[in-house]
Write an enzyme that holds these catalytic residues in place. Sequence first.
Site, mmCIF file in Angstrom:
data_model
loop_
_atom_site.group_PDB
_atom_site.id
_atom_site.type_symbol
_atom_site.label_atom_id
_atom_site.label_comp_id
_atom_site.label_asym_id
_atom_site.label_seq_id
_atom_site.Cartn_x
_atom_site.Cartn_y
_atom_site.Cartn_z
ATOM 1 N N HIS A 117 0.820 -1.211 0.000
ATOM 2 C CA HIS A 117 0.000 0.000 0.000
ATOM 3 C C HIS A 117 0.854 1.260 0.000
ATOM 4 C CE1 HIS A 117 1.009 -0.379 4.267
ATOM 5 N NE2 HIS A 117 0.705 0.900 4.396
ATOM 6 N N ASP A 119 0.425 5.435 1.650
ATOM 7 C CA ASP A 119 -0.328 6.082 2.724
ATOM 8 C C ASP A 119 -1.226 7.182 2.166
ATOM 9 O OD1 ASP A 119 0.953 4.492 4.650
ATOM 10 O OD2 ASP A 119 2.666 5.843 4.701
ATOM 11 N N HIS A 258 4.649 0.076 0.158
ATOM 12 C CA HIS A 258 5.302 -0.641 1.252
ATOM 13 C C HIS A 258 4.394 -1.705 1.851
ATOM 14 C CE1 HIS A 258 3.478 2.986 3.025
ATOM 15 N NE2 HIS A 258 3.386 2.330 4.162
ATOM 16 N N ARG A 273 4.453 7.407 13.171
ATOM 17 C CA ARG A 273 4.573 7.850 11.770
ATOM 18 C C ARG A 273 4.105 9.297 11.625
ATOM 19 N NH1 ARG A 273 0.531 5.193 7.635
ATOM 20 N NH2 ARG A 273 -0.744 6.768 8.628
HETATM 21 C C1 SIN Z 1 2.921 1.977 7.430
HETATM 22 O O1 SIN Z 1 2.262 1.190 6.773
HETATM 23 O O2 SIN Z 1 2.850 3.196 7.206
HETATM 24 C C2 SIN Z 1 3.823 1.469 8.527
HETATM 25 C C3 SIN Z 1 4.665 0.335 8.122
HETATM 26 C C4 SIN Z 1 4.928 -0.638 9.245
HETATM 27 O O3 SIN Z 1 4.139 -0.728 10.198
HETATM 28 O O4 SIN Z 1 5.924 -1.371 9.159
#
Ligand code: SIN
Length: 285
Positions: A117, A119, A258, A273
């Site tokens: 995905h 963000d 990611h 984040r």
């Molecule tokens: C995310 O998806 O923004 C975070 C990635 C993670 O939790 O490793």
Amino acid sequence: MSAAQEQTKPSHTHIGVKPLQPHIGAEISGVDLRQPISDAVRDEIKKAILQYKVVFFRDQDLSPEQHAAFAERFGPLYTHPNTTRDPKIASIHKISAVDFSKYEKLGDPTAINAGFHTDTSWRLVPTWGAVLRAVNLPEVGGDTVWVDGAAAYNHLSDDFKKRLEGLHVTHDFRDALNRQGLDYPIVAHPIVKTHRETSEKILWVNFTQKPHIIGLDIAESKAILSQILDEYRRPEIQVRFSWRPGSIAFWDNRAAVHYAVRNYGDFPRVLDRILIQDERQYADI
Ligand code: SIN
């Protein structure tokens, strides 16, 4: 300086940049993110992000305030409407395994559900960058994988590239937003996006937000999306990062997708984040 000298000049003079994989990912050294960074350092970090799509810093023991101050050097911060927020700094979103386990069973059987995905792709203008900080880590596991969206596109056959031309895919985050009492439409973006700063063509699908290709029936949409998912799954165009205390990842959300590897049982993993807003590219008309 002669043209030859200009060509061999290292592209970074204020920081160290070590590529981790041929396509994507680099580790940055020589900077203390607890301190305010100069414009020159900021510009070199941004350049490395545009080149490598995700960069990593080790051994940075940042407070939430230092985390936010660093991210803010790269643009205005975004406050996400539905993630758990830091009690003091609203732009810090707690990416918590406990929150995910509440909702991960929800899905749409007509769509392909997979973890790759970007963000805030459900927004008309998604956030451009994310700075993720390790907070509570399992002993082992809980890595994050990033995929180079440009390398994914470049690897496609010419016929498939042609098939994707003009196609738009949905990014549907309505279930989560509705739980917050927010009514936001389902947004569709081009499957192949042209990066505003690098002009690269990026294969850009969010497999956590019920992707469906507009105008195609479910079977045809799924067939195309499966091919794209196969691209994302190729280790050749990925970088995988093992978190340690003090680790920071900073990525270009427009260029990389990611995947959070959830292989640590019920350990309450937490990462903080911060998302950085992009320039407005569309006005409401
Ligand atoms: C995310 O998806 O923004 C975070 C990635 C993670 O939790 O490793």
